[in-house]
Structure formats: C-alpha cells, structure tokens
Design an enzyme around this catalytic site. Structure first.
Site, short mmCIF file in Angstrom:
data_model
loop_
_atom_site.label_atom_id
_atom_site.label_comp_id
_atom_site.label_asym_id
_atom_site.label_seq_id
_atom_site.Cartn_x
_atom_site.Cartn_y
_atom_site.Cartn_z
N SER A 1 53.21 1.32 50.53
CA SER A 1 51.83 1.24 51.00
C SER A 1 51.64 0.11 52.01
O SER A 1 50.90 0.26 52.99
CB SER A 1 50.87 1.07 49.82
OG SER A 1 51.33 0.08 48.93
N LYS B 1 56.36 0.44 38.78
CA LYS B 1 55.59 -0.62 39.42
C LYS B 1 54.13 -0.43 39.06
O LYS B 1 53.55 0.64 39.30
CB LYS B 1 55.75 -0.59 40.95
CG LYS B 1 54.88 -1.64 41.66
CD LYS B 1 54.89 -1.48 43.17
CE LYS B 1 53.95 -2.51 43.82
NZ LYS B 1 53.84 -2.35 45.28
#
Length: 350
Positions: free
Chosen positions: A53, A178
């Site tokens: 991201s 994550k």
C-alpha cells in the site's frame, strides 16, 4: 502450482514497505532512486516489502511491478545483501488475478507474497469466502503467502483472530499475517495459537524457512507485541527511521531475558509511537515529503494522489514528535558511520 523451495528465510524483525518513486512530469518509474532507497533500507538493518500500500501498488501495471521486483533484487545483491528476502504484494480483485500476479512476482524474484483481500465486494465476502480465498491462494501459490489484514484498504474487511488462525492451520503454505488493523488484542490471541511449539508440530509449514510469523502494521506496539510472542512489524515508519525501529525491536526482544534493557526499550517505543501517530496521518505523500527533506529524494505520489503542500510538509517536518524521531535516527546513523543526508554507508553504498 508447484511450491518453490525457499532459499532466503523469513525472519522476525522490522520490514519497511518501500515507496515507489516516480519521475517528475512523466510519472514513469524512477528505478535509480528506488534501488538507492532499497539498498539504504537493507544496509540499515531491516527488511523490505515491495508493491504494498505504501508503494501505491494499486497505481502500478503488471510490467511495473515486475520491474520493481527485479530492481529490488538487483539493489540488494549489489549491496552484498544476497540473503535478504523480498516480500511482494500480490493481492488483486479476484482469486485468478491474485494467482497471476503471485506467479509473476515469484518469477521476477519474490521470495514471499503478501495478499490483501479485495474490498470491492466487501459486503458479500463472508468468513467462508475469505477463508476459501486465502486457502486457495496459498495452495496454488509458488511461494509462501502472508495474510494482510488492513480494513482501511479492503473496504472495511477486518478478519478476526479465529479466521486468521483457521487459515494458518489449513494452509501450510501461509507464512504469517500483517495486522494493520492495529488491534493488539487480536495479535495476542493469534500468537497464543501460532507462536507456540505445539502449532509448528501439529501444523508444519511447507518450508521450514517460512514459519508463520505475526507482524504488527504500526510502530506503536513493537515492545508490547514482543512480550506477547509477536515477531516485529511491517511499518511505513521504517522508511524514515530504519535504524531506530531496528534498535527498538532488538532491544525489546533482548529485554525479555535482560530486564535492565526495558527502560531503553520503553524510551525507544515512546519516540516511535508518537512519531508513527503523526506521520501515519500524512499518508504516502507525507512519507515521501520527509524522505525528500531527509535523504534528498521522495517526490510526489502518482495521481490522483496529490503531493503534500509545502506548508503542511514543513509543519509535519517541524512537529516535535517527528523531530525527536529524526534526532534518534541521526544518532544511530552517526554510530554506524553513515554520512549524513547523503546516506552513504560505511561500505560506500548510498
């Protein structure tokens, strides 16, 4: 798909999701700057996530993703960091597209994939659908797969601890999770199930080099997660202060057996927590602005993301929590013999 033999082990620690750098005006990839930053991060003692991201992966074509993976591998090898693994984001809108991107990433040099669920049809994705998606990805992927739980980038999908543990049990080619949900309680529940010897015995991984690791997605709970058998963090702040976060993680782990180190770990955690809160709100543009001021490169995001306005950027840079972090990083760079803003390391690599 046949699972590739993993050469570079996945280890606990701090990993930075590397930004993608673009040339002014054209928005073409700036591979030279990208390689420079990859080498700097690696020589500072932390790992790498490519096409995540922070990298604006949603803005990248298949060909650009492949270019970045190859360039990252070249940069690490040229810096003498041949054993550093590459984790690469390959999540897409469908199972089919995710597998295509994962196969391409593996062929380009990725050691591990990190996959976020598609948020486009978030309302229709039940626990059953999400579990099947990740089990299928892991089963058919040529490289081990990490689960990426980031509600803010997945239409609000927030996988709970029961779902994540069930995927870990049923998909031996998964190598971790994550948690950018920032839920410390969820992390402790997951580690209670997967960070114990009984889990690895009952649910062995496809590769012994790819254990199931539990990473935070922010820098503000590295110390407490270490005490809860977490394995570090994958965090954007690592781009700005890699040595500080590496020292924080190392000190946190060592403090478990040497309580005299706890005050230092707490001090580092205080600095990281406050700065992460400030910088995370500034997004990709904020991180790039700080890199521009700190290291002489950064540039703008790719449209439609806008660059940080100069006035806001200066306010971010001058914020007391950011200044405290940059001072801590400068101190550690000086200890390591890194040459100031140019970022030249002791081996001559920028």
């Amino acid at each position: 798909m046949t699972v590739n033999a993993v050469i570079r082990p996945l280890t606990p620690g701090i990993y930075a999701p590397i930004p993608t750098f673009f040339k002014p005006c054209s928005e073409d990839l700036d591979i030279e700057t990208f390689k420079r930053h990859v080498a700097h991060i690696g020589l500072s003692g932390i790992g790498h996530v490519i096409s995540g991201s922070m990298a604006e992966a949603h803005h990248l074509s298949h060909e650009e993703r492949i270019q970045l993976i190859r360039a990252a591998r070249e940069a690490l090898d040229e810096a003498g960091l041949t054993e550093k693994p590459l984790i690469v984001g390959t999540g897409a809108g469908s199972l089919r597209e995710t597998l295509i991107q994962t196969k391409e990433a593996a062929e380009a040099g990725a050691d591990y994939a990190i996959v976020i669920p598609s948020g486009y049809y978030a309302g229709a994705l039940s626990h059953e659908a999400l579990k099947k998606f990740f089990v299928d990805v892991a089963k058919k992927s040529p490289i081990p797969v990490m689960i990426y739980n980031y509600p803010g980038a997945a239409g609000g999908i927030d996988m709970d601890s029961e779902l994540i543990e069930s995927i870990a049990r049923e998909a031996p080619n998964t190598c971790g999770v994550k948690l950018t949900c920032g839920n410390v309680g969820k992390l402790t529940r997951i580690t209670a199930g997967v960070s114990i010897p009984a889990f690895s015995k009952q649910f062995p991984r496809v590769s012994s080099n790819a254990p199931f690791l539990v990473f935070g997605g922010f820098a503000d709970f590295i110390l407490p997660s270490s005490a809860a058998r977490g394995h570090g963090a994958i965090v954007g702040l690592g781009n700005v202060a890699p040595r500080t976060l590496a020292r924080l993680y190392d000190t946190s782990v060592r403090a478990l057996s040497d309580p005299s180190l706890l005050p230092l770990a707490q001090e580092l955690q205080d600095v990281a927590s406050r700065a992460d809160y400030t910088i995370a709100k500034a997004g990709v543009a904020g991180t790039k602005y700080l890199l521009e001021q700190q290291r002489g490169y950064g540039g703008a995001p790719r449209l439609p993301l806008l660059p940080m306005p100069e006035e806001k950027g200066q306010a971010l840079l001058a914020h007391p929590t950011v200044q405290a972090l940059l001072e801590a990083e400068k101190k550690l760079e000086k200890e390591a013999g890194v040459n100031g803003v140019n970022g030249v390391h002791a081996n001559g690599t920028a």
